[in-house]
Write a protein that holds these residues in place. Structure first.
Motif, PDB file in Angstrom:
ATOM      1  N   PHE A 131       0.842  -1.207   0.000  1.00  0.00           N
ATOM      2  CA  PHE A 131       0.000   0.000   0.000  1.00  0.00           C
ATOM      3  C   PHE A 131       0.875   1.255   0.000  1.00  0.00           C
ATOM      4  CE2 PHE A 131      -3.522   2.240   2.722  1.00  0.00           C
ATOM      5  CZ  PHE A 131      -3.914   2.983   1.622  1.00  0.00           C
TER       6      PHE A 131
ATOM      7  N   MET B 208      -6.926   6.871  -7.955  1.00  0.00           N
ATOM      8  CA  MET B 208      -7.988   6.342  -7.102  1.00  0.00           C
ATOM      9  C   MET B 208      -8.982   5.510  -7.900  1.00  0.00           C
ATOM     10  SD  MET B 208      -9.479   8.863  -4.267  1.00  0.00           S
ATOM     11  CE  MET B 208     -11.157   8.433  -3.945  1.00  0.00           C
TER      12      MET B 208
ATOM     13  N   ILE C 148      -9.833   1.585  -7.741  1.00  0.00           N
ATOM     14  CA  ILE C 148     -11.189   1.123  -7.427  1.00  0.00           C
ATOM     15  C   ILE C 148     -11.676   0.155  -8.496  1.00  0.00           C
ATOM     16  CG2 ILE C 148     -13.619   1.885  -7.362  1.00  0.00           C
ATOM     17  CD1 ILE C 148     -12.666   4.351  -5.800  1.00  0.00           C
TER      18      ILE C 148
ATOM     19  N   GLN D 243     -21.847  10.357   7.429  1.00  0.00           N
ATOM     20  CA  GLN D 243     -20.812  10.077   6.435  1.00  0.00           C
ATOM     21  C   GLN D 243     -20.675  11.199   5.417  1.00  0.00           C
ATOM     22  OE1 GLN D 243     -21.901   6.037   5.384  1.00  0.00           O
ATOM     23  NE2 GLN D 243     -20.018   5.306   6.287  1.00  0.00           N
ATOM     24  N   VAL D 244     -21.824  11.770   5.036  1.00  0.00           N
ATOM     25  CA  VAL D 244     -21.802  12.898   4.114  1.00  0.00           C
ATOM     26  C   VAL D 244     -21.136  14.104   4.792  1.00  0.00           C
ATOM     27  CG1 VAL D 244     -23.361  14.609   3.111  1.00  0.00           C
ATOM     28  CG2 VAL D 244     -23.703  12.189   2.629  1.00  0.00           C
TER      29      VAL D 244
ATOM     30  N   GLY E  33     -17.419  13.417   5.235  1.00  0.00           N
ATOM     31  CA  GLY E  33     -16.745  13.539   3.943  1.00  0.00           C
ATOM     32  C   GLY E  33     -16.465  14.986   3.590  1.00  0.00           C
TER      33      GLY E  33
ATOM     34  N   LEU F 280     -13.715  16.302   5.818  1.00  0.00           N
ATOM     35  CA  LEU F 280     -12.484  15.661   5.386  1.00  0.00           C
ATOM     36  C   LEU F 280     -11.963  16.273   4.083  1.00  0.00           C
ATOM     37  CD1 LEU F 280     -12.089  11.875   5.742  1.00  0.00           C
ATOM     38  CD2 LEU F 280     -11.341  12.927   3.653  1.00  0.00           C
TER      39      LEU F 280
ATOM     40  N   TYR G  57     -23.874  10.833  15.160  1.00  0.00           N
ATOM     41  CA  TYR G  57     -22.966   9.796  14.645  1.00  0.00           C
ATOM     42  C   TYR G  57     -23.712   8.501  14.345  1.00  0.00           C
ATOM     43  CZ  TYR G  57     -18.911   6.566  14.756  1.00  0.00           C
ATOM     44  OH  TYR G  57     -17.967   5.614  14.478  1.00  0.00           O
TER      45      TYR G  57
ATOM     46  N   ARG H 230     -16.635   7.389   9.779  1.00  0.00           N
ATOM     47  CA  ARG H 230     -16.263   5.979  10.002  1.00  0.00           C
ATOM     48  C   ARG H 230     -15.203   5.494   9.027  1.00  0.00           C
ATOM     49  NH1 ARG H 230     -21.487   6.409  11.764  1.00  0.00           N
ATOM     50  NH2 ARG H 230     -22.134   5.052  13.466  1.00  0.00           N
TER      51      ARG H 230
ATOM     52  N   CYS I  72     -11.556   6.956   6.314  1.00  0.00           N
ATOM     53  CA  CYS I  72     -10.986   8.051   5.518  1.00  0.00           C
ATOM     54  C   CYS I  72     -10.936   7.650   4.051  1.00  0.00           C
ATOM     55  CB  CYS I  72      -9.597   8.402   6.046  1.00  0.00           C
ATOM     56  SG  CYS I  72      -8.457   7.012   6.047  1.00  0.00           S
ATOM     57  N   THR I  73     -10.041   8.274   3.325  1.00  0.00           N
ATOM     58  CA  THR I  73      -9.908   7.998   1.895  1.00  0.00           C
ATOM     59  C   THR I  73      -9.570   6.528   1.645  1.00  0.00           C
ATOM     60  OG1 THR I  73      -8.367   9.803   2.292  1.00  0.00           O
ATOM     61  CG2 THR I  73      -9.338   9.685   0.129  1.00  0.00           C
ATOM     62  N   SER I  74      -8.826   5.895   2.558  1.00  0.00           N
ATOM     63  CA  SER I  74      -8.481   4.480   2.368  1.00  0.00           C
ATOM     64  C   SER I  74      -9.646   3.573   2.726  1.00  0.00           C
ATOM     65  CB  SER I  74      -7.285   4.089   3.249  1.00  0.00           C
ATOM     66  OG  SER I  74      -6.371   5.120   3.362  1.00  0.00           O
TER      67      SER I  74
ATOM     68  N   GLN J 287     -12.824   4.213   3.495  1.00  0.00           N
ATOM     69  CA  GLN J 287     -14.121   4.472   2.877  1.00  0.00           C
ATOM     70  C   GLN J 287     -14.016   4.563   1.349  1.00  0.00           C
ATOM     71  OE1 GLN J 287     -17.008   4.240   3.862  1.00  0.00           O
ATOM     72  NE2 GLN J 287     -17.179   4.697   6.017  1.00  0.00           N
ATOM     73  N   ALA J 288     -13.352   5.596   0.846  1.00  0.00           N
ATOM     74  CA  ALA J 288     -13.366   5.858  -0.600  1.00  0.00           C
ATOM     75  C   ALA J 288     -12.815   4.679  -1.393  1.00  0.00           C
ATOM     76  CB  ALA J 288     -12.601   7.131  -0.905  1.00  0.00           C
ATOM     77  N   LEU J 289     -11.610   4.233  -1.048  1.00  0.00           N
ATOM     78  CA  LEU J 289     -10.945   3.185  -1.819  1.00  0.00           C
ATOM     79  C   LEU J 289     -11.604   1.820  -1.589  1.00  0.00           C
ATOM     80  CD1 LEU J 289      -8.520   3.553  -3.650  1.00  0.00           C
ATOM     81  CD2 LEU J 289      -7.031   2.945  -1.765  1.00  0.00           C
TER      82      LEU J 289
ATOM     83  N   GLY K  97     -15.426   2.008  -2.054  1.00  0.00           N
ATOM     84  CA  GLY K  97     -15.662   2.314  -3.470  1.00  0.00           C
ATOM     85  C   GLY K  97     -15.633   1.051  -4.302  1.00  0.00           C
TER      86      GLY K  97
ATOM     87  N   PHE L 117     -19.816   9.403   0.553  1.00  0.00           N
ATOM     88  CA  PHE L 117     -18.661  10.008   1.225  1.00  0.00           C
ATOM     89  C   PHE L 117     -17.667  10.565   0.201  1.00  0.00           C
ATOM     90  CE2 PHE L 117     -14.226   9.092   2.354  1.00  0.00           C
ATOM     91  CZ  PHE L 117     -14.067   9.835   3.500  1.00  0.00           C
ATOM     92  N   MET L 118     -17.344   9.751  -0.795  1.00  0.00           N
ATOM     93  CA  MET L 118     -16.342  10.128  -1.793  1.00  0.00           C
ATOM     94  C   MET L 118     -16.743  11.392  -2.553  1.00  0.00           C
ATOM     95  SD  MET L 118     -14.538   7.590  -4.554  1.00  0.00           S
ATOM     96  CE  MET L 118     -15.824   6.429  -4.314  1.00  0.00           C
TER      97      MET L 118
END
Lengths: 201, 187
Positions: free
Chosen positions: A27, A57, A61, A92-93, A96, A99, A149, B146, B148-150, B152-154, B157, B167-168
């Protein structure tokens, strides 16, 4: 084949930790190769100068998605044994969004900041310290946000289940979307490169 | 003094020149995807990063102020019953690997360099302040979401997880919406 191996008891918890390190090395190696140990490259995504974040990304995916789909199709992997994080849509939204703001201000996400730090970047190190601070703050204010949450739970749910379409069709649509996105990303990069050249002149 | 500065600056330039260019993004993406696929097929789970940060913080708090940490619903979940250290955790070991793997790749490509990555129009101090604030927001956001990018997104996804896709989209929305206001840091 009985995949995932761990779920079929091919090895114990202690071995799984060794595998964790090996997978982590892969990774970290891939992130560094992609240029993600460098905040300027990551941030360039949000100024349309270098669309690497999107390209890497979505290639990742699509690769993993097709792999899982293929192994499930030939019957080697039991999809129900791969853990899916339950969806809580509103937190989550919101998370995100926060973040994303942190991403462009800080220049990293948690994983990439570790790679940045280990390759000597001081901004990566500061970012790692910041993440620890953020997690601490979240934990301390958890009693205040706990009900939010845990709000809007939807359970473990995938897109094919949500829209009630076959899994394979959704996989196909994501591949199409990614290819369209890649073509668009290449065009956007060329457009902004030309625009920047004009400014120099 | 100025001579040593010149010499070290020249040394940096030489190093800069010998550093290899980053990989083609699509090839790096396939590599990253195969690592993720390996995690799915071997472990039955995806990749992560922010969870390890929480394990470390929880362990630290449990050492310094155990009563406080155990009475907190968020930290206590990571500490659990205390029979096993929260550091004996899959993600913690994976993240140790990430640090090693990043270092290894950087070393092989001549990209190890003690520096601060920033745009030309911001001071080092300013950049480090932004890095800290951004990291803080990321920490809060990742815990709220819950992952991050790893994680959740990755991971989500690739598994077509509904929450991960929502989220993404929001990560990109939040970042693009903020980019203009802090352009002086990068451009």
């Amino acid at each position: 084949m009985n995949l995932p191996l761990f779920k079929y008891g091919f090895f114990n918890d202690n071995v799984s930790l060794i595998i964790a390190v090996i997978i982590g090395i892969g990774f970290g190696f891939a992130l560094e190769r992609a240029g993600f140990g460098n905040s300027r490259i990551l941030a360039a995504q949000f100024y349309f100068r270098d669309m690497r974040v999107f390209k890497v990304m979505f290639t990742a995916i699509v690769t993993a998605m097709l792999g899982v789909f293929y192994f499930a199709w030939i019957g080697w992997v039991d999809l129900s044994l791969i853990y899916i994080t339950p969806t809580y849509i509103l937190p989550q939204v919101t998370g995100g969004l926060i973040l994303g703001v942190g991403f462009v201000i800080g220049g990293y996400c948690p994983g990439t900041s570790l790679v940045s730090m280990s390759t000597g970047r001081i901004d990566g190190l500061m970012y790692v310290v910041g993440v620890f601070g953020g997690v601490f703050i979240f934990g301390e204010m958890f009693p205040l946000v706990e009900s939010f949450y845990n709000s809007t739970p939807m359970g473990q749910i995938t897109l094919p289940q949500l829209v009630n379409l076959p899994y394979g069709l959704l996989v196909f649509l994501v591949v199409l979307m990614a290819i369209g996105g890649f073509i668009g990303a290449e065009k956007v990069e060329k457009y902004f490169a030309a625009k920047d050249m004009e400014k120099v002149k | 003094m100025s001579l040593t500065n010149t010499i070290s600056a020249t040394a940096d330039q030489v190093k800069e020149k010998t550093a290899k260019a980053y990989s083609n993004p699509y090839i790096a993406g396939v590599g990253l995807g195969l690592v993720l696929l390996a995690a799915f097929l071997i472990m039955g789970r995806g990749l992560g990063a922010s969870g390890a940060f929480t394990s470390v913080i929880s362990t630290g708090l449990n050492t310094v102020i155990p009563e406080h940490a155990q009475s907190n619903a968020f930290f206590s979940e990571y500490i659990s019953d205390g029979s096993v250290s929260p550091l004996k955790d899959w993600l913690v070991f994976e993240v140790i690997g990430v640090i090693l793997g990043g270092f290894l790749s950087g070393a092989l490509a001549g990209r190890l360099k003690r520096t601060v990555e920033k745009g030309p129009n911001i001071s080092v101090k300013g950049r480090l302040t932004f890095a800290f604030i951004g990291g803080g927001l990321m920490g809060i956001g990742a815990k709220m979401a819950r992952g991050c990018t790893s994680g959740q997104a990755l991971t989500g996804g690739a598994l077509l997880n509904v929450g991960s896709w929502a989220f993404m989209m929001m990560v990109f929305a939040g970042a693009y919406a903020t980019a203009y206001f802090i352009r002086r840091q990068w451009l």
